[in-house]
Design a protein around this motif. Sequence first.
Motif, PDB file in Angstrom:
ATOM      1  N   MET A  75     -28.165 -71.643 -72.597  1.00 50.67           N
ATOM      2  CA  MET A  75     -29.638 -70.823 -72.652  1.00 50.67           C
ATOM      3  C   MET A  75     -30.486 -69.443 -71.834  1.00 50.67           C
ATOM      4  O   MET A  75     -29.998 -70.009 -70.492  1.00 50.67           O
ATOM      5  N   LEU A  76     -31.034 -68.583 -71.637  1.00 47.67           N
ATOM      6  CA  LEU A  76     -31.425 -67.158 -71.136  1.00 47.67           C
ATOM      7  C   LEU A  76     -32.432 -67.645 -70.156  1.00 47.67           C
ATOM      8  O   LEU A  76     -33.261 -68.681 -70.922  1.00 47.67           O
ATOM      9  N   ASN A  77     -32.241 -67.604 -69.398  1.00 43.08           N
ATOM     10  CA  ASN A  77     -33.241 -68.323 -68.610  1.00 43.08           C
ATOM     11  C   ASN A  77     -34.239 -67.169 -67.913  1.00 43.08           C
ATOM     12  O   ASN A  77     -34.089 -65.561 -67.067  1.00 43.08           O
ATOM     13  N   GLU A  78     -35.201 -66.774 -68.898  1.00 40.43           N
ATOM     14  CA  GLU A  78     -36.185 -65.987 -68.455  1.00 40.43           C
ATOM     15  C   GLU A  78     -36.416 -65.840 -67.024  1.00 40.43           C
ATOM     16  O   GLU A  78     -37.766 -64.742 -67.158  1.00 40.43           O
ATOM     17  N   VAL A  79     -37.128 -66.837 -67.091  1.00 37.07           N
ATOM     18  CA  VAL A  79     -37.747 -67.433 -65.657  1.00 37.07           C
ATOM     19  C   VAL A  79     -36.972 -66.083 -64.410  1.00 37.07           C
ATOM     20  O   VAL A  79     -38.063 -65.118 -63.594  1.00 37.07           O
ATOM     21  N   LEU A  80     -35.809 -65.736 -64.456  1.00 36.02           N
ATOM     22  CA  LEU A  80     -34.552 -65.400 -63.270  1.00 36.02           C
ATOM     23  C   LEU A  80     -34.520 -64.198 -63.838  1.00 36.02           C
ATOM     24  O   LEU A  80     -33.584 -63.358 -63.545  1.00 36.02           O
ATOM     25  N   LEU A  81     -34.869 -63.601 -65.365  1.00 36.25           N
ATOM     26  CA  LEU A  81     -34.009 -62.579 -65.890  1.00 36.25           C
ATOM     27  C   LEU A  81     -34.832 -61.593 -65.146  1.00 36.25           C
ATOM     28  O   LEU A  81     -34.511 -60.450 -64.895  1.00 36.25           O
ATOM     29  N   PRO A  82     -36.429 -61.293 -64.769  1.00 35.50           N
ATOM     30  CA  PRO A  82     -36.672 -59.797 -64.290  1.00 35.50           C
ATOM     31  C   PRO A  82     -35.914 -59.624 -62.334  1.00 35.50           C
ATOM     32  O   PRO A  82     -35.524 -58.399 -62.413  1.00 35.50           O
ATOM     33  N   LEU A  83     -35.760 -60.647 -62.470  1.00 36.42           N
ATOM     34  CA  LEU A  83     -34.693 -61.070 -60.467  1.00 36.42           C
ATOM     35  C   LEU A  83     -33.279 -60.156 -61.039  1.00 36.42           C
ATOM     36  O   LEU A  83     -33.285 -59.192 -60.366  1.00 36.42           O
ATOM     37  N   ARG A  84     -32.975 -60.869 -61.650  1.00 36.18           N
ATOM     38  CA  ARG A  84     -31.845 -60.760 -61.258  1.00 36.18           C
ATOM     39  C   ARG A  84     -31.698 -59.406 -62.449  1.00 36.18           C
ATOM     40  O   ARG A  84     -30.413 -59.066 -62.610  1.00 36.18           O
ATOM     41  N   THR A  85     -32.536 -58.520 -63.598  1.00 40.91           N
ATOM     42  CA  THR A  85     -31.968 -57.223 -64.080  1.00 40.91           C
ATOM     43  C   THR A  85     -32.462 -56.040 -62.890  1.00 40.91           C
ATOM     44  O   THR A  85     -32.441 -54.963 -62.942  1.00 40.91           O
ATOM     45  N   LYS A  86     -33.919 -56.600 -62.315  1.00 41.27           N
ATOM     46  CA  LYS A  86     -34.501 -55.258 -61.559  1.00 41.27           C
ATOM     47  C   LYS A  86     -34.825 -56.115 -60.430  1.00 41.27           C
ATOM     48  O   LYS A  86     -35.336 -54.789 -59.923  1.00 41.27           O
ATOM     49  N   GLY A  87     -34.755 -56.479 -59.679  1.00 43.07           N
ATOM     50  CA  GLY A  87     -34.244 -56.920 -58.467  1.00 43.07           C
ATOM     51  C   GLY A  87     -36.064 -57.207 -58.077  1.00 43.07           C
ATOM     52  O   GLY A  87     -36.544 -57.893 -59.128  1.00 43.07           O
ATOM     53  N   ILE A  88     -36.509 -57.130 -56.723  1.00 39.82           N
ATOM     54  CA  ILE A  88     -37.577 -57.645 -56.223  1.00 39.82           C
ATOM     55  C   ILE A  88     -38.582 -56.877 -57.341  1.00 39.82           C
ATOM     56  O   ILE A  88     -39.913 -56.701 -57.554  1.00 39.82           O
ATOM     57  N   VAL A  95     -39.704 -58.303 -59.836  1.00 40.59           N
ATOM     58  CA  VAL A  95     -40.832 -58.895 -60.071  1.00 40.59           C
ATOM     59  C   VAL A  95     -42.106 -58.793 -59.770  1.00 40.59           C
ATOM     60  O   VAL A  95     -42.967 -59.039 -60.731  1.00 40.59           O
ATOM     61  N   LEU A  96     -42.200 -57.627 -58.860  1.00 37.46           N
ATOM     62  CA  LEU A  96     -43.440 -56.465 -58.368  1.00 37.46           C
ATOM     63  C   LEU A  96     -43.906 -56.171 -59.470  1.00 37.46           C
ATOM     64  O   LEU A  96     -44.842 -56.639 -60.775  1.00 37.46           O
ATOM     65  N   GLU A  97     -43.373 -55.724 -61.294  1.00 38.89           N
ATOM     66  CA  GLU A  97     -43.967 -54.823 -61.744  1.00 38.89           C
ATOM     67  C   GLU A  97     -43.870 -55.500 -62.930  1.00 38.89           C
ATOM     68  O   GLU A  97     -44.899 -55.293 -63.619  1.00 38.89           O
ATOM     69  N   ASN A  98     -43.711 -57.100 -62.646  1.00 39.04           N
ATOM     70  CA  ASN A  98     -44.369 -58.364 -64.262  1.00 39.04           C
ATOM     71  C   ASN A  98     -44.146 -58.891 -62.931  1.00 39.04           C
ATOM     72  O   ASN A  98     -44.981 -60.294 -64.511  1.00 39.04           O
ATOM     73  N   LEU A  99     -45.566 -59.049 -62.275  1.00 36.50           N
ATOM     74  CA  LEU A  99     -46.445 -60.100 -61.759  1.00 36.50           C
ATOM     75  C   LEU A  99     -48.010 -60.848 -62.613  1.00 36.50           C
ATOM     76  O   LEU A  99     -47.834 -62.304 -62.556  1.00 36.50           O
ATOM     77  N   SER A 100     -48.311 -59.447 -63.243  1.00 32.31           N
ATOM     78  CA  SER A 100     -49.670 -60.018 -63.121  1.00 32.31           C
ATOM     79  C   SER A 100     -49.451 -61.000 -64.224  1.00 32.31           C
ATOM     80  O   SER A 100     -49.911 -61.724 -64.880  1.00 32.31           O
ATOM     81  N   ILE A 101     -48.506 -60.053 -65.278  1.00 33.66           N
ATOM     82  CA  ILE A 101     -47.698 -60.752 -66.681  1.00 33.66           C
ATOM     83  C   ILE A 101     -47.488 -62.389 -66.374  1.00 33.66           C
ATOM     84  O   ILE A 101     -47.842 -63.216 -67.389  1.00 33.66           O
ATOM     85  N   GLY A 102     -46.392 -62.301 -65.498  1.00 35.12           N
ATOM     86  CA  GLY A 102     -45.465 -63.282 -65.303  1.00 35.12           C
ATOM     87  C   GLY A 102     -47.292 -64.222 -64.821  1.00 35.12           C
ATOM     88  O   GLY A 102     -46.701 -65.842 -65.150  1.00 35.12           O
ATOM     89  N   PHE A 134     -37.313 -52.300 -72.575  1.00 32.44           N
ATOM     90  CA  PHE A 134     -38.340 -53.245 -72.147  1.00 32.44           C
ATOM     91  C   PHE A 134     -37.847 -53.098 -70.203  1.00 32.44           C
ATOM     92  O   PHE A 134     -38.384 -52.408 -69.616  1.00 32.44           O
ATOM     93  N   TRP A 135     -36.278 -53.299 -70.005  1.00 28.43           N
ATOM     94  CA  TRP A 135     -36.053 -53.341 -68.732  1.00 28.43           C
ATOM     95  C   TRP A 135     -35.638 -52.196 -68.435  1.00 28.43           C
ATOM     96  O   TRP A 135     -36.333 -51.744 -67.350  1.00 28.43           O
ATOM     97  N   PRO A 136     -34.900 -51.218 -68.996  1.00 29.47           N
ATOM     98  CA  PRO A 136     -34.037 -50.281 -68.842  1.00 29.47           C
ATOM     99  C   PRO A 136     -35.856 -48.407 -69.083  1.00 29.47           C
ATOM    100  O   PRO A 136     -35.656 -48.125 -68.238  1.00 29.47           O
ATOM    101  N   ALA A 137     -36.772 -48.829 -70.115  1.00 29.58           N
ATOM    102  CA  ALA A 137     -37.053 -48.029 -69.847  1.00 29.58           C
ATOM    103  C   ALA A 137     -39.412 -47.838 -70.518  1.00 29.58           C
ATOM    104  O   ALA A 137     -39.511 -48.173 -71.642  1.00 29.58           O
ATOM    105  N   PRO A 138     -39.562 -48.715 -69.692  1.00 27.51           N
ATOM    106  CA  PRO A 138     -40.682 -49.933 -69.513  1.00 27.51           C
ATOM    107  C   PRO A 138     -41.683 -48.686 -70.752  1.00 27.51           C
ATOM    108  O   PRO A 138     -42.335 -50.193 -71.467  1.00 27.51           O
TER     109      PRO A 138
END
Lengths: 321, 289
Positions: free
Chosen positions: A264-277, A280-287, B200-204
Amino acid sequence: MESRKVIFRIKRFNPKKDERPYYKEYEIDVPKGMTILEALQYIKDNIDPTLAFRAFCRSAICGSCSVKINGYPKLACKTQVFNELDVYNTNILTIEPIDNMEVIRDLIVDWDSAIQKMEKMRPYLIPDPEVVPETLDEECKVYPHELKKFDKFTDCILCTTCYSACGIVRVDSNYGGPFPLARVYRFAVDPRDSLKKERAKIGFSFDMWNCVRCNKCADVCPKHIAPVDGIMKLRGLSIEIGLRNNPGARHVMAFYKSLQESGMLNEVLLPLRTKGIKGVLENLSIGIKMILKGKAHSPIMKPIKEHETLKEVMKRAMEVE
Amino acid sequence: MGKYAFYPGCAAKGASKELYEATIAVSNKLNLDMVELPEFSCCGAGVLEEIKEVLDIAVNARNLAYAEREGRDIVTVCSTCLLVLRKAKYLLDNDDELREEVNEILKESGLEYKGTVDVKHFHWVLLEEFGEEGLKEKVVKPLTGLKVYPYYGCHTVRPKDIIGYEPSENPQSLEKIIRALGATPVCGERRLECCGFHAFWPAPNISMKLTGLNLKDARKESADCIVTPCPLCHMNLDANQERALKEVGENFKMPVLHVPQLVGLALGISPRELGIHRNITPVNCVQIS
């Protein structure tokens, strides 16, 4: 013969005369089988000779007559009036010029912006001297299994219907657009071409990762080409040639990794794996909001039942030539 | 009544947990024969195709094969899962060579794709099983006076060659459900436009702009809330609402409900059971006691 009274509400605009676009209505008797283009021609011939629209082949080959019918772009020559009335359960059809291009007059738009963008992307054969003979004395064969990869994309008639319907073209001026990007893919897998997979770099520089995969281009294409399929495959080629350090490619690999780990997709690790730190920071508040609402799972996920079969299927699929 | 294999998809098991809860509650209330198969994997959301087409098809042929083994049609609450599974089925059913190749891949795991099951969206099943009138009869708390914007998004309707449930230019399934619940559909011009989730990821910023425009359209139509059949659209419209509206220079609150949440409210299921408390934008358009 069965006929229906139909009101055509047509968007009119002559930039040399009119301050702004306006709608004009024409009521005509439409016999069964009449196309939108025939109706437009009837109006021009019998009611209003000033109405301007494009029409050449009338056989869904030249692509010149694409217009919006009740908000949906279609080739006027291929679309029957009765079908549209049935879909919208109405006797009024609104006909407008297609979007994402400037209106020259009434239903005629300026294709230049789309075509010029396409030209920059070099969507034509750049012969590979090792494959394409220098003279016509020798054959240059393309085998059926090779043709299968790009055959459907050769059916594009450059009608720009997909380009007009694309939401990303509307908001991203650098985005290549559906048919130009699909054309880049078409040559990237043509065995006669010298640039081959390197063409994916062209797609990359024209924002191919911004495609939202909404499939609108696939839906409106009068030739059922599905440009989105070409864009997805072009993205795949970019990963193959090593263009991996970008959010698009990393997002793809995050899915692959998740399926390998748990199925299954690990949604929790997705931000980190896709855009690194940064992700995570960009989506911290919504997270945080989502965690507080109980909308997050543990970063360590329990594998699905029969996860081994999934891993085996993935392994064997990756081994296919 | 049909037999269904419930395919929730990753979002409903994670970030859209309320969708999972609402679907189970509605399904139980309506006595649908729906069981979740523990062997189901993520469909790959279409991105596996970007690695290799046959990988994407084989992973989903595996999902389809497990449903076939149980003799149950797949029913999903995610529009992207719907498209990905239906696309795999469409390609396998129409290309003998591909089907043979994929079955060779599945063979090692003791599986085979035969093509005997269909893939449907949950709200299609509601209409197929009960019809607009039948659903109306089940309503105990009519949503009278509620103006609902039916936001289809993309993958529930497009592309028509693969989805094909209703005309993609003018679908009516959500409107039928909204009317059956006693509410009023208010349709805007962006009800079939994309929310931008998959970029969303490449172009938020682009993704948020599209979502913002959709929210604005619902507001323009004086909608009390939006209903969507897709958890990914829901994530952008609900969870990312503030950010999306900022992108288009707006600031208001628009409740966004999943289809089973809206249906469940009219069926008299408690908001708690429907996970309404998990929605990020407050659902203040209906009486929640």
